[in-house]
Design a protein around this motif. Structure first.
Motif, mmCIF file in Angstrom:
data_model
loop_
_atom_site.group_PDB
_atom_site.id
_atom_site.type_symbol
_atom_site.label_atom_id
_atom_site.label_comp_id
_atom_site.label_asym_id
_atom_site.label_seq_id
_atom_site.Cartn_x
_atom_site.Cartn_y
_atom_site.Cartn_z
ATOM 1 N N GLY A 214 15.365 12.795 5.983
ATOM 2 C CA GLY A 214 16.497 13.710 6.098
ATOM 3 C C GLY A 214 17.752 12.984 6.548
ATOM 4 N N LYS A 215 17.620 12.192 7.626
ATOM 5 C CA LYS A 215 18.784 11.457 8.135
ATOM 6 C C LYS A 215 19.274 10.455 7.113
ATOM 7 N N THR A 216 18.336 9.849 6.378
ATOM 8 C CA THR A 216 18.708 8.863 5.364
ATOM 9 C C THR A 216 19.503 9.532 4.237
ATOM 10 N N LEU A 217 19.090 10.746 3.847
ATOM 11 C CA LEU A 217 19.838 11.472 2.811
ATOM 12 C C LEU A 217 21.245 11.820 3.297
ATOM 13 N N ILE A 218 21.351 12.253 4.546
ATOM 14 C CA ILE A 218 22.666 12.581 5.114
ATOM 15 C C ILE A 218 23.553 11.336 5.094
ATOM 16 N N THR A 219 22.959 10.191 5.456
ATOM 17 C CA THR A 219 23.722 8.944 5.442
ATOM 18 C C THR A 219 24.171 8.606 4.015
ATOM 19 N N ALA A 220 23.243 8.713 3.053
ATOM 20 C CA ALA A 220 23.578 8.405 1.658
ATOM 21 C C ALA A 220 24.685 9.336 1.167
ATOM 22 N N ASN A 221 24.595 10.602 1.573
ATOM 23 C CA ASN A 221 25.620 11.564 1.177
ATOM 24 C C ASN A 221 26.977 11.162 1.736
ATOM 25 N N GLY A 222 26.978 10.766 3.011
ATOM 26 C CA GLY A 222 28.236 10.370 3.643
ATOM 27 C C GLY A 222 28.840 9.123 3.017
ATOM 28 N N LEU A 223 27.993 8.178 2.630
ATOM 29 C CA LEU A 223 28.481 6.912 2.074
ATOM 30 C C LEU A 223 28.640 6.981 0.563
ATOM 31 N N LYS A 224 28.298 8.123 -0.042
ATOM 32 C CA LYS A 224 28.237 8.249 -1.507
ATOM 33 C C LYS A 224 27.413 7.103 -2.075
ATOM 34 N N ALA A 225 26.173 7.014 -1.593
ATOM 35 C CA ALA A 225 25.315 5.883 -1.918
ATOM 36 C C ALA A 225 24.086 6.352 -2.682
ATOM 37 N N GLY B 89 10.408 16.615 -2.140
ATOM 38 C CA GLY B 89 10.394 17.748 -1.222
ATOM 39 C C GLY B 89 11.576 17.739 -0.264
ATOM 40 N N THR B 90 11.815 16.593 0.378
ATOM 41 C CA THR B 90 12.917 16.511 1.338
ATOM 42 C C THR B 90 14.252 16.696 0.639
ATOM 43 N N PHE B 91 14.391 16.103 -0.566
ATOM 44 C CA PHE B 91 15.669 16.236 -1.268
ATOM 45 C C PHE B 91 15.947 17.692 -1.623
ATOM 46 N N THR C 217 20.786 27.871 1.388
ATOM 47 C CA THR C 217 22.058 28.535 1.690
ATOM 48 C C THR C 217 23.236 27.564 1.648
ATOM 49 N N THR C 218 23.043 26.376 2.255
ATOM 50 C CA THR C 218 24.116 25.393 2.184
ATOM 51 C C THR C 218 23.559 24.080 1.655
ATOM 52 N N ASN C 219 24.206 23.516 0.677
ATOM 53 C CA ASN C 219 23.824 22.207 0.177
ATOM 54 C C ASN C 219 24.372 21.162 1.137
ATOM 55 N N GLN C 220 23.450 20.487 1.855
ATOM 56 C CA GLN C 220 23.924 19.537 2.855
ATOM 57 C C GLN C 220 24.168 18.154 2.286
ATOM 58 N N VAL C 221 23.795 17.938 1.021
ATOM 59 C CA VAL C 221 24.068 16.645 0.398
ATOM 60 C C VAL C 221 24.821 16.860 -0.921
ATOM 61 N N PRO C 222 26.009 17.494 -0.858
ATOM 62 C CA PRO C 222 26.721 17.860 -2.095
ATOM 63 C C PRO C 222 27.138 16.650 -2.927
ATOM 64 N N THR D 182 16.157 19.852 12.274
ATOM 65 C CA THR D 182 17.220 19.011 11.730
ATOM 66 C C THR D 182 16.673 18.140 10.602
ATOM 67 N N THR D 183 15.484 17.540 10.831
ATOM 68 C CA THR D 183 14.859 16.714 9.793
ATOM 69 C C THR D 183 14.609 17.525 8.534
ATOM 70 N N GLN D 184 14.251 18.796 8.723
ATOM 71 C CA GLN D 184 13.922 19.630 7.570
ATOM 72 C C GLN D 184 15.157 20.231 6.916
ATOM 73 N N GLY D 185 16.329 19.909 7.460
ATOM 74 C CA GLY D 185 17.552 20.406 6.848
ATOM 75 C C GLY D 185 17.973 21.785 7.299
ATOM 76 N N GLU D 186 17.306 22.337 8.331
ATOM 77 C CA GLU D 186 17.672 23.675 8.824
ATOM 78 C C GLU D 186 18.734 23.533 9.909
ATOM 79 N N ILE D 187 19.962 23.160 9.478
ATOM 80 C CA ILE D 187 21.003 22.835 10.449
ATOM 81 C C ILE D 187 21.361 24.042 11.313
#
Lengths: 346, 256
Positions: free
Chosen positions: A204-215, A222-224, A231-236, B222-227
């Motif tokens: 999850g944290k790695t995806l957030i990082t990739a999203n932030g860096l556009k990487a 499953g995680t993606f 409700t909200t796309n956290q890695v738009p 948080t890990t599961q994306g449930e912010i």
């Protein structure tokens, strides 16, 4: 009270202030510890500690499996959700009774070290390479190997960034294998820190990082989905770019801790849980999980597939990637690592 | 400034309020979190209630265990003069900064079934987490209690002794005078215990129905994306800490 201090404080003075205090402290501590132990002994249910990879647990699949299993058996499952690397550590130290993992090369080492027995493959799915929507390295639809080569070239031209788990998890093991297949030495390119970023943390944290860096990054499906759908796309900034290719196969297996190496391991409970996961009911839970939320399965059941060879292409991928050599044949668990319960391998 | 120093707390409170409103406006997840927190509390979601109560229970046990050992040690350090006293105080002050993950790892190696205390089955048990937190907060309690006692010590203790009190009575007189400081030590330690993650995660491993507490749930969601859910749980955690602090404050006023 000050008229006769010596008389009143007689016993107290003999013991001394600190003596009294230490006695009280000891009594309170012992009482609370004994009380908790007595309370814990009251439970008659067995305990089964399952060390599991994060992708199975964090998607919520195992909660559903646990509920169905605990309704049938007098066994309480304790899931320890950690990366495959530390999960194997827990099992080696005798803190877990079984493993649910997805790193065949590590699993073989675990079997060879005599820590585990009775490996069974129960599910599979595919990894994906996700990346920025404008795809600067132009990898969409390529094979995973070609895609990685282009990402390296673009990275060295400073037009693309790769984010790596870097945490020894099953996904990280897979990533290193993919780099090797693409002809790159992972220990060398990880030093090209301008475009190769290691997070050392979960998916999850790695995806957030990739999203932030556009990487670009490698992720389990499953995680993606959990991060991108809902409700909200956290890695738009990210989308799936490469999802095809036998190299991306991801195979999940169950291994019981070797009871001869670790006499404390609850081997019978581990066998019962393995059988439940392989049963028709268990396989159905796995196959249906995620359809309601994401409109697609996150994991595919593997038992019937391997038994009846219903999809030869995928069966061949699984055999190539996650089967081990046993004399002249290939098998999910070589015979010397099987212990009791031959019905598991009928 | 003309307004006088008694208004400074109000300035800080307003600053905090403005900051909170800015975050609320700028970060949509935070709005969802606030709404989510109230919905979770109002609906009485049984799992959230259970996790909250378990957090209070585990960290409460940890605080109780730490109090019976650390307050006496703090009293001793504050009252007595002994060889190496300054070193001892310095050591406890330094131990306040121990990383919870490191302490969790060391305790895991002790509690692991192949470790020295393996037969006690503390790994994955609520008591194991409570013991770990008790060890974590002990240095805070010792240091704060010692400072509180030292602040009142010279006059009160001498006065009590002059009036003919025994050493025990004098010590209790000092403790009574430093109630405010000692209860700050206890409340602060409880807050540290309930808000820490490393030990709860390493010893407890966030097992549903057994060792899942507020901080480990926040990390998991948080890990599961449930912010939004994570933020809602964090708000519940803050509310628990705040209400316990207010309760202790009221208690102190009542018995002053």
């Amino acid at each position: 009270m000050h008229n006769d201090p010596k008389g009143r404080g007689n016993m107290a003075t003999k013991l001394g202030l600190w003596g009294i205090v230490i006695i009280i402290a000891a009594i309170v501590s012992i009482a609370s510890i004994v009380g908790t132990f007595a309370y814990m002994q009251m439970s008659t249910r067995q305990k089964l500690v399952v060390a599991t990879t994060t992708s199975l647990y964090d998607t919520g699949l195992l909660d559903e499996v646990e509920t169905a299993f605990e309704a049938k058996y007098t066994i309480d499952i304790y899931f320890i959700s950690v990366g495959s690397g530390i999960a194997i550590q827990f099992a080696q130290r005798g803190d877990a009774d079984m493993l649910l993992v997805h790193a065949p090369s590590e699993e073989l080492k675990f079997l060879q070290g005599n820590y585990g027995v009775n490996r069974k493959i129960f599910a599979y799915n595919f990894f994906e390479i996700v990346g920025p929507t404008d795809d600067p390295a132009n990898i969409e639809g390529l094979s995973p190997i070609d895609a990685l080569s282009r990402i390296v070239a673009a990275g060295r031209n400073s037009t693309a960034v790769w984010v790596s788990r870097g945490d020894g998890s099953g996904t990280h093991v897979k990533e290193k294998e993919l780099w090797a297949q693409a002809g790159f030495n992972w220990t060398l390119i990880r030093d090209e820190v301008n475009w190769f970023k290691e997070t050392g943390s979960g998916m999850g944290k790695t995806l957030i990082t990739a999203n932030g860096l556009k990487a670009y990054t490698l992720t389990d499906i499953g995680t993606f989905l959990a991060y991108s759908v809902g409700t909200t796309n956290q890695v738009p900034n990210l989308e799936t770019l490469v999802a095809q290719g036998s190299e991306l196969i991801n195979v999940y297996s169950a291994i019981a801790v070797n009871v001869t190496a670790n006499p404390k391991a609850n081997f019978e409970a581990a066998t019962a849980f393995t059988k439940f996961v392989l049963s028709e009911e268990g396989q159905q839970i796995i196959g249906n999980y995620g359809i309601a939320t994401y409109g697609q399965s996150l994991f595919y059941p593997a038992v019937e597939l391997l038994k009846s060879n219903t999809n030869p292409t995928i069966v061949q991928m699984i055999k190539d990637y996650a089967y081990f050599n046993d004399d002249s044949t290939r098998t999910e668990c070589p015979t010397q690592y099987r212990y009791g319960h031959p019905e598991l391998y009928d | 400034m003309n307004l006088g120093s008694k208004h400074i707390p109000i300035f800080f409170f307003l600053l905090f309020l403005v900051g909170a409103i800015i975050i609320l406006v700028l970060v949509p997840e935070f709005q969802e979190g606030v709404i989510g927190a109230f919905t979770l509390i109002a609906s009485g979601n049984p799992e959230v209630v259970e996790i909250t109560l378990r957090s209070i229970y585990i960290s409460g046990t940890a605080t109780a265990l730490a109090v019976v050992w650390s307050v006496p040690v703090g009293l001793f350090v504050g009252l007595k003069d002994f060889f190496g006293k300054r070193f001892f105080k310095g050591l406890f002050n330094a131990l306040i900064g121990i990383p919870t993950v490191t302490l969790g790892l060391v305790l895991y190696l002790m509690f692991s079934s192949t470790g020295p205390f393996g037969s006690l089955n503390l790994f994955l048990s609520p008591l194991g987490v409570a013991l770990g937190q008790a060890i974590l907060i002990a240095p805070i309690m010792v240091s704060f209690t010692a400072s509180a006692v030292e602040a009142v010590e010279p006059d009160i203790k001498d006065l009590a002794r002059t009036l003919g009190a025994s050493e025990v009575e004098a010590a209790f007189a000092v403790l009574k005078e430093s109630t405010a400081g000692v209860s700050l030590a206890i409340v602060g330690s409880f807050n540290r215990a309930i808000a820490e993650l490393g030990i709860a995660l390493m010893i407890g491993q966030n097992i549903r129905g057994q060792t899942r507490v507020l901080t480990t749930t926040i990390a998991m969601e948080t890990t599961q994306g449930e912010i939004a859910l994570s933020i809602a749980l964090a708000i519940i955690l803050l509310a628990v800490v705040l209400s316990i602090n207010l309760f202790i404050n009221l208690l102190q006023r009542r018995f002053k």
